[in-house]
Design a protein around this motif. Sequence first.
Motif, short mmCIF file in Angstrom:
data_model
loop_
_atom_site.label_atom_id
_atom_site.label_comp_id
_atom_site.label_asym_id
_atom_site.label_seq_id
_atom_site.Cartn_x
_atom_site.Cartn_y
_atom_site.Cartn_z
N ARG A 157 0.83 -1.22 0.00
CA ARG A 157 0.00 0.00 0.00
C ARG A 157 0.86 1.26 0.00
N GLY A 158 1.96 1.20 -0.77
CA GLY A 158 2.83 2.36 -0.88
C GLY A 158 3.49 2.74 0.44
N GLY A 159 3.63 1.78 1.35
CA GLY A 159 4.22 2.06 2.66
C GLY A 159 3.28 2.74 3.62
N LYS A 160 1.96 2.68 3.33
CA LYS A 160 0.98 3.44 4.11
C LYS A 160 0.21 2.61 5.14
N TRP A 161 0.61 1.36 5.41
CA TRP A 161 -0.06 0.62 6.48
C TRP A 161 0.12 1.39 7.79
#
Length: 197
Positions: free
Chosen positions: A91-95
């Motif tokens: 998730r694009g590093g968005k966790w």
Amino acid sequence: MRRKISAAAVGIGIAAASILATGGSATGHGYTESPISRQKLCANGTVQNCGQIQWEPQSVEGPKGFPNGGPADGAICSGGNGQFAQLDDPRGGKWPTTKLTSGADHTFNWRFTAAHATTDWRYYVTKDGYDPSQKVTRANLELTPFLTVPYNGKRPPFTFSHTGKLPSGKSGHHVIVAVWTIADTGNAFYACSDVQF
């Protein structure tokens, strides 16, 4: 006539109960609540568009033997289950992350829906310089667990905690991979937790 219908209904009921009782891994069995796992974030609605895992966070089961065996690289967080592939998506590093202190003691909390005979729990962490926009692979994990908790074939209670030391010298966004190894099957359960040291 009534007896025949009743006997048929009982037979169908017994068959259905047998199928449910022997459903195998589809019934699922456990996940981490602290640090909060990706599957729990999906189940509690913090993260959206998670697919089927939102209804069965306890079902991330895959082959045991990690890191030599187990799920393929890039499919570790889903336990190799294609139906839960959203857990492998970075998730694009968005966790969302849990804030932790490197080198400190932490209490790891698990929730179980089936208490299996347990070999152990093992915890792995990503290497320094890990890019959270990438899928979790063996190449970006430290392959020696920073914590191993043996359980000698016993069955845990439905909520279970143990305390251990977090890896030292870590900073930034990392992923902790928790592996619950089952003693009497060929499987383990996997949970990825995004953390901020």
